[in-house]
Design a protein around this motif. Structure first.
Motif, PDB file in Angstrom:
ATOM      1  N   SER A   1       0.826  -1.206   0.000  1.00  0.00           N
ATOM      2  CA  SER A   1       0.000   0.000   0.000  1.00  0.00           C
ATOM      3  C   SER A   1       0.861   1.258   0.000  1.00  0.00           C
ATOM      4  CB  SER A   1      -0.924  -0.004   1.224  1.00  0.00           C
ATOM      5  OG  SER A   1      -1.910   0.999   1.121  1.00  0.00           O
ATOM      6  N   ALA A   2       1.899   1.271   0.825  1.00  0.00           N
ATOM      7  CA  ALA A   2       2.770   2.445   0.905  1.00  0.00           C
ATOM      8  C   ALA A   2       3.541   2.643  -0.396  1.00  0.00           C
ATOM      9  CB  ALA A   2       3.736   2.295   2.084  1.00  0.00           C
ATOM     10  N   LEU A   3       4.071   1.560  -0.951  1.00  0.00           N
ATOM     11  CA  LEU A   3       4.822   1.662  -2.202  1.00  0.00           C
ATOM     12  C   LEU A   3       3.931   2.143  -3.340  1.00  0.00           C
ATOM     13  CD1 LEU A   3       6.899  -1.636  -1.925  1.00  0.00           C
ATOM     14  CD2 LEU A   3       7.879   0.672  -2.085  1.00  0.00           C
ATOM     15  N   LEU A   4       2.718   1.622  -3.410  1.00  0.00           N
ATOM     16  CA  LEU A   4       1.798   2.009  -4.482  1.00  0.00           C
ATOM     17  C   LEU A   4       1.455   3.495  -4.396  1.00  0.00           C
ATOM     18  CD1 LEU A   4       0.127   1.066  -6.888  1.00  0.00           C
ATOM     19  CD2 LEU A   4      -1.720   0.511  -5.289  1.00  0.00           C
ATOM     20  N   ALA A   5       1.141   3.962  -3.186  1.00  0.00           N
ATOM     21  CA  ALA A   5       0.806   5.379  -3.021  1.00  0.00           C
ATOM     22  C   ALA A   5       2.017   6.256  -3.313  1.00  0.00           C
ATOM     23  CB  ALA A   5       0.289   5.630  -1.604  1.00  0.00           C
ATOM     24  N   HIS A   6       3.183   5.857  -2.813  1.00  0.00           N
ATOM     25  CA  HIS A   6       4.407   6.633  -3.016  1.00  0.00           C
ATOM     26  C   HIS A   6       4.779   6.681  -4.493  1.00  0.00           C
ATOM     27  CE1 HIS A   6       8.838   7.037  -3.305  1.00  0.00           C
ATOM     28  NE2 HIS A   6       8.681   7.917  -2.337  1.00  0.00           N
ATOM     29  N   ASP A   7       4.783   5.511  -5.154  1.00  0.00           N
ATOM     30  CA  ASP A   7       5.178   5.470  -6.556  1.00  0.00           C
ATOM     31  C   ASP A   7       4.228   6.274  -7.430  1.00  0.00           C
ATOM     32  OD1 ASP A   7       7.145   3.785  -5.674  1.00  0.00           O
ATOM     33  OD2 ASP A   7       6.412   2.006  -6.731  1.00  0.00           O
ATOM     34  N   THR A   8       2.941   6.210  -7.109  1.00  0.00           N
ATOM     35  CA  THR A   8       1.940   6.953  -7.877  1.00  0.00           C
ATOM     36  C   THR A   8       2.188   8.450  -7.775  1.00  0.00           C
ATOM     37  OG1 THR A   8       0.294   5.209  -7.578  1.00  0.00           O
ATOM     38  CG2 THR A   8      -0.527   7.393  -8.160  1.00  0.00           C
ATOM     39  N   ALA A   9       2.447   8.920  -6.564  1.00  0.00           N
ATOM     40  CA  ALA A   9       2.707  10.345  -6.364  1.00  0.00           C
ATOM     41  C   ALA A   9       3.984  10.778  -7.077  1.00  0.00           C
ATOM     42  CB  ALA A   9       2.797  10.657  -4.872  1.00  0.00           C
ATOM     43  N   ARG A  10       5.046  10.017  -6.910  1.00  0.00           N
ATOM     44  CA  ARG A  10       6.324  10.413  -7.501  1.00  0.00           C
ATOM     45  C   ARG A  10       6.271  10.362  -9.027  1.00  0.00           C
ATOM     46  NH1 ARG A  10       6.939  13.022  -3.350  1.00  0.00           N
ATOM     47  NH2 ARG A  10       8.095  12.177  -1.559  1.00  0.00           N
ATOM     48  N   ALA A  11       5.576   9.372  -9.584  1.00  0.00           N
ATOM     49  CA  ALA A  11       5.476   9.263 -11.036  1.00  0.00           C
ATOM     50  C   ALA A  11       4.735  10.449 -11.631  1.00  0.00           C
ATOM     51  CB  ALA A  11       4.786   7.966 -11.425  1.00  0.00           C
ATOM     52  N   ALA A  12       3.830  11.034 -10.851  1.00  0.00           N
ATOM     53  CA  ALA A  12       3.052  12.181 -11.322  1.00  0.00           C
ATOM     54  C   ALA A  12       3.685  13.513 -10.920  1.00  0.00           C
ATOM     55  CB  ALA A  12       1.630  12.102 -10.769  1.00  0.00           C
ATOM     56  N   GLY A  13       4.864  13.466 -10.290  1.00  0.00           N
ATOM     57  CA  GLY A  13       5.483  14.696  -9.806  1.00  0.00           C
ATOM     58  C   GLY A  13       4.710  15.314  -8.654  1.00  0.00           C
ATOM     59  N   GLY A  14       4.010  14.465  -7.909  1.00  0.00           N
ATOM     60  CA  GLY A  14       3.150  14.961  -6.834  1.00  0.00           C
ATOM     61  C   GLY A  14       3.755  14.818  -5.450  1.00  0.00           C
ATOM     62  N   THR A  15       2.876  14.733  -4.447  1.00  0.00           N
ATOM     63  CA  THR A  15       3.258  14.765  -3.044  1.00  0.00           C
ATOM     64  C   THR A  15       2.823  13.479  -2.358  1.00  0.00           C
ATOM     65  OG1 THR A  15       3.042  17.178  -2.976  1.00  0.00           O
ATOM     66  CG2 THR A  15       2.951  16.015  -0.862  1.00  0.00           C
ATOM     67  N   PHE A  16       3.718  12.944  -1.540  1.00  0.00           N
ATOM     68  CA  PHE A  16       3.410  11.765  -0.734  1.00  0.00           C
ATOM     69  C   PHE A  16       3.565  12.141   0.733  1.00  0.00           C
ATOM     70  CE2 PHE A  16       5.022   7.987   1.588  1.00  0.00           C
ATOM     71  CZ  PHE A  16       3.913   7.155   1.437  1.00  0.00           C
ATOM     72  N   LEU A  17       2.524  11.876   1.525  1.00  0.00           N
ATOM     73  CA  LEU A  17       2.487  12.256   2.934  1.00  0.00           C
ATOM     74  C   LEU A  17       2.480  11.017   3.812  1.00  0.00           C
ATOM     75  CD1 LEU A  17      -0.362  14.903   2.559  1.00  0.00           C
ATOM     76  CD2 LEU A  17       2.095  15.393   2.711  1.00  0.00           C
ATOM     77  N   LEU A  18       3.078  11.136   4.986  1.00  0.00           N
ATOM     78  CA  LEU A  18       3.031  10.079   5.997  1.00  0.00           C
ATOM     79  C   LEU A  18       2.255  10.600   7.197  1.00  0.00           C
ATOM     80  CD1 LEU A  18       3.809   7.323   7.138  1.00  0.00           C
ATOM     81  CD2 LEU A  18       5.971   8.329   7.913  1.00  0.00           C
ATOM     82  N   ARG A  19       1.291   9.808   7.620  1.00  0.00           N
ATOM     83  CA  ARG A  19       0.423  10.180   8.738  1.00  0.00           C
ATOM     84  C   ARG A  19       0.310   8.988   9.678  1.00  0.00           C
ATOM     85  NH1 ARG A  19      -4.408  12.171   5.933  1.00  0.00           N
ATOM     86  NH2 ARG A  19      -5.604  10.284   6.326  1.00  0.00           N
ATOM     87  N   LEU A  20       0.258   9.231  10.968  1.00  0.00           N
ATOM     88  CA  LEU A  20       0.138   8.152  11.943  1.00  0.00           C
ATOM     89  C   LEU A  20      -1.233   8.189  12.607  1.00  0.00           C
ATOM     90  CD1 LEU A  20       3.642   8.139  13.675  1.00  0.00           C
ATOM     91  CD2 LEU A  20       2.804   6.659  11.840  1.00  0.00           C
TER      92      LEU A  20
END
Length: 299
Positions: free
Chosen positions: A22-41
């Motif tokens: 889940s984390a890799l998919l969200a991260h890769d999607t954001a980075r591939a689009a030149g977007g932002t990936f956030l970490l929340r607890l």
């Protein structure tokens, strides 16, 4: 607005392969689009959250090669924000206090005259035991569970006039317009605040996503049934609705989805064995770079 995703685990145990996917998919999607990936607890449950688990989450994600934008947001720091939203809903007559235990709910729903208990996103659908005939009024109570009166909420959101719609990808059957019957019969009066926690997952995640300007929520298919609740709350609170993508779940050899009790599949265990981030990508069948694409995400 550029694409913004997030990963929001609970620091109550080690991350496993499902979390990694889940984390890799969200991260890769954001980075591939030149977007932002956030970490929340999601650390609302302070009786179970531990600093060592939070530290391990960050360590595991960094080992996987993930980077996140800005500081880590902790839900335990946002209780006043959740309280303000609860007060707004309370003042509109949409909440009521509930004193039922989980056992009380199961017993009431399983009474002979009720037939087989119905299940929704939160388990057994609440049997309306504490729901008052009229909104309680007075100040917002403290230290009690608070439930959303789904009948009143559906009316306040105008679902009989404008059915609820949202964009969802990744599921086999994307939802069509949802009217009040879906919420009253298939979901019921969900808890928006739990005794001792200040807020429930449903309320916290909606407010967090809005306040962090999340445009695409990427999470497991097990949460797809909760999405209508979140979209309803967004409409009630005047918040934007992200695009939702519910991905496949990572399962063990028997077909059971992984949970935090699966220590053998914890990321830390693979690290200790000498595995590499590439090995874990292979285990979850995710090869870099990976993104969902504009057609899938609606961007």
């Amino acid at each position: 607005m550029s694409l913004r995703t997030r990963f929001a685990p609970s620091p109550t145990g080690p991350l496993h392969l499902g979390h990694a996917y889940s984390a890799l998919l969200a991260h890769d999607t954001a980075r591939a689009a030149g977007g932002t990936f956030l970490l929340r607890l999601d650390d609302l449950d302070q009786s179970r959250a531990r600093p060592e688990w939070a530290a391990l989450i960050e360590s595991d994600l960094a080992w996987l090669g993930l980077t996140w934008n800005g500081p880590v947001l902790r839900q335990s720091d946002r209780l006043p924000r959740y309280r303000a939203a609860l007060a707004a809903l309370w003042d509109r007559g949409l909440l009521y206090p509930c004193h039922c235990s989980r056992r009380d709910i199961e017993a009431a729903a399983s009474a002979p005259q009720e037939g087989a208990p119905l299940h929704g996103p939160d388990g057994v659908i609440y049997p309306d035991t504490c729901r008052p005939a009229q909104p309680p009024g007075g100040p917002l109570p403290e230290g009690v569970a608070l439930r959303l009166d789904m009948t009143r909420a559906a009316a306040a959101a105008g679902l009989d006039v404008t059915p609820l719609c949202y964009q969802e990808t990744g599921v086999a059957d994307p939802p069509g317009p949802l009217g009040p019957d879906h919420f009253t019969r298939a979901i019921g009066d969900v808890a928006l605040a739990r005794r001792g926690l200040g807020a429930s997952y449903h309320l916290a995640v909606v407010l967090d996503d809005a306040d962090q300007s999340v445009t695409h929520v990427i999470r497991g298919a097990d949460l797809a049934s909760a999405t209508p609740i979140h979209v309803l709350l967004q409409r009630l609170l005047g918040l934007p609705t992200p695009i939702y993508h519910h991905h496949r779940l990572i399962r063990d050899e028997t077909g059971r989805r992984l949970a935090k009790r699966d220590d053998a599949r914890a990321i830390a265990a693979y690290r200790a064995e000498g595995r590499t981030p590439a090995d874990l990508r292979a285990l979850v069948r995710l090869s870099p770079p990976h993104h969902l694409g504009p057609n899938t995400l609606g961007g």
